[in-house]
Write a protein that holds these residues in place. Structure first.
Motif, PDB file in Angstrom:
ATOM      1  N   GLY A 241       0.823  -1.215   0.000  1.00 60.17           N
ATOM      2  CA  GLY A 241       0.000   0.000   0.000  1.00 60.17           C
ATOM      3  C   GLY A 241       0.849   1.253   0.000  1.00 60.17           C
ATOM      4  N   ALA A 242       1.868   1.291   0.842  1.00 59.42           N
ATOM      5  CA  ALA A 242       2.766   2.447   0.886  1.00 59.42           C
ATOM      6  C   ALA A 242       3.478   2.626  -0.447  1.00 59.42           C
ATOM      7  CB  ALA A 242       3.775   2.282   2.018  1.00 59.42           C
ATOM      8  N   LEU A 243       3.936   1.518  -1.027  1.00 59.92           N
ATOM      9  CA  LEU A 243       4.621   1.572  -2.324  1.00 59.92           C
ATOM     10  C   LEU A 243       3.700   2.125  -3.407  1.00 59.92           C
ATOM     11  CD1 LEU A 243       7.241   0.809  -3.829  1.00 59.92           C
ATOM     12  CD2 LEU A 243       6.154  -1.387  -4.340  1.00 59.92           C
ATOM     13  N   PHE A 244       2.470   1.629  -3.470  1.00 60.51           N
ATOM     14  CA  PHE A 244       1.532   2.111  -4.485  1.00 60.51           C
ATOM     15  C   PHE A 244       1.093   3.550  -4.208  1.00 60.51           C
ATOM     16  CE2 PHE A 244       0.612  -2.519  -5.294  1.00 60.51           C
ATOM     17  CZ  PHE A 244       1.188  -2.525  -6.549  1.00 60.51           C
ATOM     18  N   GLY A 245       0.981   3.935  -2.936  1.00 60.53           N
ATOM     19  CA  GLY A 245       0.669   5.322  -2.596  1.00 60.53           C
ATOM     20  C   GLY A 245       1.760   6.263  -3.083  1.00 60.53           C
ATOM     21  N   LEU A 246       3.019   5.883  -2.864  1.00 59.04           N
ATOM     22  CA  LEU A 246       4.140   6.697  -3.343  1.00 59.04           C
ATOM     23  C   LEU A 246       4.182   6.759  -4.862  1.00 59.04           C
ATOM     24  CD1 LEU A 246       6.970   5.586  -0.890  1.00 59.04           C
ATOM     25  CD2 LEU A 246       5.959   7.862  -1.099  1.00 59.04           C
ATOM     26  N   ALA A 247       3.965   5.621  -5.517  1.00 59.67           N
ATOM     27  CA  ALA A 247       3.994   5.597  -6.987  1.00 59.67           C
ATOM     28  C   ALA A 247       2.876   6.465  -7.568  1.00 59.67           C
ATOM     29  CB  ALA A 247       3.864   4.153  -7.482  1.00 59.67           C
ATOM     30  N   GLY A 248       1.711   6.393  -6.985  1.00 59.58           N
ATOM     31  CA  GLY A 248       0.601   7.217  -7.463  1.00 59.58           C
ATOM     32  C   GLY A 248       0.869   8.695  -7.290  1.00 59.58           C
ATOM     33  N   TYR A 249       1.454   9.084  -6.155  1.00 61.01           N
ATOM     34  CA  TYR A 249       1.765  10.485  -5.917  1.00 61.01           C
ATOM     35  C   TYR A 249       2.871  10.965  -6.863  1.00 61.01           C
ATOM     36  CZ  TYR A 249       3.299  14.725  -3.584  1.00 61.01           C
ATOM     37  OH  TYR A 249       3.661  16.013  -3.306  1.00 61.01           O
ATOM     38  N   ALA A 250       3.890  10.132  -7.061  1.00 61.89           N
ATOM     39  CA  ALA A 250       4.983  10.500  -7.962  1.00 61.89           C
ATOM     40  C   ALA A 250       4.488  10.658  -9.398  1.00 61.89           C
ATOM     41  CB  ALA A 250       6.096   9.454  -7.891  1.00 61.89           C
ATOM     42  N   ALA A 251       3.491   9.878  -9.779  1.00 62.06           N
ATOM     43  CA  ALA A 251       2.962   9.951 -11.143  1.00 62.06           C
ATOM     44  C   ALA A 251       2.270  11.276 -11.426  1.00 62.06           C
ATOM     45  CB  ALA A 251       1.998   8.792 -11.393  1.00 62.06           C
ATOM     46  N   THR A 252       1.805  11.970 -10.399  1.00 60.33           N
ATOM     47  CA  THR A 252       1.146  13.259 -10.635  1.00 60.33           C
ATOM     48  C   THR A 252       2.147  14.367 -10.935  1.00 60.33           C
ATOM     49  OG1 THR A 252       1.141  13.927  -8.309  1.00 60.33           O
ATOM     50  CG2 THR A 252      -0.768  12.655  -9.097  1.00 60.33           C
ATOM     51  N   ARG A 253       3.427  14.162 -10.623  1.00 59.75           N
ATOM     52  CA  ARG A 253       4.513  15.124 -10.887  1.00 59.75           C
ATOM     53  C   ARG A 253       4.190  16.525 -10.377  1.00 59.75           C
ATOM     54  NH1 ARG A 253       5.407  12.941 -16.867  1.00 59.75           N
ATOM     55  NH2 ARG A 253       6.585  11.092 -16.324  1.00 59.75           N
ATOM     56  N   GLY A 254       3.628  16.602  -9.193  1.00 55.73           N
ATOM     57  CA  GLY A 254       3.382  17.894  -8.566  1.00 55.73           C
ATOM     58  C   GLY A 254       2.168  18.655  -9.072  1.00 55.73           C
ATOM     59  N   ARG A 255       1.359  18.038  -9.931  1.00 56.01           N
ATOM     60  CA  ARG A 255       0.181  18.736 -10.457  1.00 56.01           C
ATOM     61  C   ARG A 255      -0.962  18.773  -9.449  1.00 56.01           C
ATOM     62  NH1 ARG A 255       1.497  15.668 -15.205  1.00 56.01           N
ATOM     63  NH2 ARG A 255       0.001  14.171 -14.429  1.00 56.01           N
ATOM     64  N   ARG A 256      -0.907  17.951  -8.442  1.00 56.99           N
ATOM     65  CA  ARG A 256      -1.967  17.936  -7.426  1.00 56.99           C
ATOM     66  C   ARG A 256      -1.327  17.687  -6.062  1.00 56.99           C
ATOM     67  NH1 ARG A 256      -7.688  17.284  -7.070  1.00 56.99           N
ATOM     68  NH2 ARG A 256      -8.226  16.227  -5.149  1.00 56.99           N
ATOM     69  N   ASP A 257      -0.753  18.734  -5.502  1.00 55.53           N
ATOM     70  CA  ASP A 257      -0.048  18.623  -4.230  1.00 55.53           C
ATOM     71  C   ASP A 257      -0.943  18.960  -3.041  1.00 55.53           C
ATOM     72  OD1 ASP A 257       2.324  17.768  -5.257  1.00 55.53           O
ATOM     73  OD2 ASP A 257       3.245  19.738  -5.360  1.00 55.53           O
ATOM     74  N   PHE A 258      -2.167  18.512  -3.084  1.00 56.40           N
ATOM     75  CA  PHE A 258      -3.061  18.734  -1.948  1.00 56.40           C
ATOM     76  C   PHE A 258      -3.992  17.546  -1.819  1.00 56.40           C
ATOM     77  CE2 PHE A 258      -5.159  20.572  -5.628  1.00 56.40           C
ATOM     78  CZ  PHE A 258      -6.464  20.137  -5.515  1.00 56.40           C
ATOM     79  N   ALA A 259      -4.448  17.345  -0.588  1.00 57.15           N
ATOM     80  CA  ALA A 259      -5.415  16.283  -0.294  1.00 57.15           C
ATOM     81  C   ALA A 259      -6.768  16.939  -0.093  1.00 57.15           C
ATOM     82  CB  ALA A 259      -5.007  15.516   0.950  1.00 57.15           C
ATOM     83  N   SER A 260      -7.827  16.276  -0.537  1.00 63.87           N
ATOM     84  CA  SER A 260      -9.162  16.853  -0.395  1.00 63.87           C
ATOM     85  C   SER A 260     -10.182  15.752  -0.199  1.00 63.87           C
ATOM     86  CB  SER A 260      -9.524  17.662  -1.640  1.00 63.87           C
ATOM     87  OG  SER A 260      -9.591  16.826  -2.782  1.00 63.87           O
ATOM     88  N   THR A 261     -11.315  16.176   0.358  1.00 61.01           N
ATOM     89  CA  THR A 261     -12.439  15.248   0.447  1.00 61.01           C
ATOM     90  C   THR A 261     -13.133  15.249  -0.906  1.00 61.01           C
ATOM     91  OG1 THR A 261     -13.918  16.976   1.247  1.00 61.01           O
ATOM     92  CG2 THR A 261     -12.770  15.676   2.917  1.00 61.01           C
ATOM     93  N   GLY A 262     -14.031  14.335  -1.112  1.00 60.83           N
ATOM     94  CA  GLY A 262     -14.687  14.191  -2.400  1.00 60.83           C
ATOM     95  C   GLY A 262     -15.441  15.424  -2.849  1.00 60.83           C
ATOM     96  N   GLN A 263     -15.566  15.540  -4.154  1.00 57.06           N
ATOM     97  CA  GLN A 263     -16.333  16.642  -4.721  1.00 57.06           C
ATOM     98  C   GLN A 263     -17.817  16.349  -4.563  1.00 57.06           C
ATOM     99  OE1 GLN A 263     -15.095  16.969  -8.795  1.00 57.06           O
ATOM    100  NE2 GLN A 263     -13.531  18.454  -8.284  1.00 57.06           N
ATOM    101  N   LYS A 264     -18.584  17.394  -4.372  1.00 62.44           N
ATOM    102  CA  LYS A 264     -20.025  17.232  -4.350  1.00 62.44           C
ATOM    103  C   LYS A 264     -20.646  18.375  -5.131  1.00 62.44           C
ATOM    104  CE  LYS A 264     -20.507  19.382   0.167  1.00 62.44           C
ATOM    105  NZ  LYS A 264     -21.015  19.242   1.514  1.00 62.44           N
ATOM    106  N   ILE A 265     -21.799  18.126  -5.654  1.00 56.13           N
ATOM    107  CA  ILE A 265     -22.536  19.123  -6.409  1.00 56.13           C
ATOM    108  C   ILE A 265     -23.587  19.722  -5.479  1.00 56.13           C
ATOM    109  CG2 ILE A 265     -24.000  19.547  -8.415  1.00 56.13           C
ATOM    110  CD1 ILE A 265     -21.159  18.724  -9.157  1.00 56.13           C
TER     111      ILE A 265
END
Length: 158
Positions: free
Chosen positions: A106-130
């Motif tokens: 899980g930690a490995l995949f979490g790091l890989a997923g974050y690295a794949a964004t290349r800094g385009r989304r450097d924030f955590a958020s709750t889900g979007q709602k309409i």
């Protein structure tokens, strides 16, 4: 052939409310007054998307979130494998092994997923709602005056 009541969007507006709870309260009141609510619609207008930012996302947070997610999956797999364990100590080791492997992957995949964004989304958020800016209660034209009279009594009650 069964009869059904349907109303196209564009019925007569009988009330406007700033939030859904108040519009729902109005329709509930109509129902309590034995009004034929199958002739009523709640329509949200001025829609917008809302996403709550909860913090900055870092490699540590990404690894931690991935490890937590992986821990749950690893625990589940460990429990399933533990069912087939011949004795109690094997069951415990199956659960702990599944948990540890889940945390690591899980930690490995979490790091890989974050690295794949290349800094385009450097924030955590709750889900979007309409959400809507306002909620209109619409009614079939033949019942509109009666609905307005009921809702006027509701507004007088406060």
């Amino acid at each position: 052939m069964s009869a059904s009541v349907s109303m196209p969007t564009g019925g007569v507006q009988v009330g406007t409310y700033p939030d859904y709870a108040q519009a729902q309260r109005a329709v509930d009141y109509l129902s309590d007054e034995h009004f034929p609510v199958e002739n009523v619609q709640i329509v949200g207008t001025d829609l917008r998307s809302v996403e709550q930012v909860v913090g900055r996302l870092t490699y540590g947070r990404a690894a931690g979130a991935g490890a937590a997610s992986g821990a749950w999956f690893g625990l589940f797999v460990g429990l399933l494998l533990g069912i087939f364990a011949p004795d109690g100590s094997s069951w415990i080791s199956s659960v702990i092994t599944g948990l540890l492997i889940g945390v690591a992957f899980g930690a490995l995949f979490g790091l890989a997923g974050y690295a794949a964004t290349r800094g385009r989304r450097d924030f955590a958020s709750t889900g979007q709602k309409i959400v809507a800016g306002r909620y209109d209660v619409l009614c079939n034209p033949q019942f509109a005056e009666d609905a307005r009279a009921h809702l006027a009594r509701l507004s007088l009650r406060g």
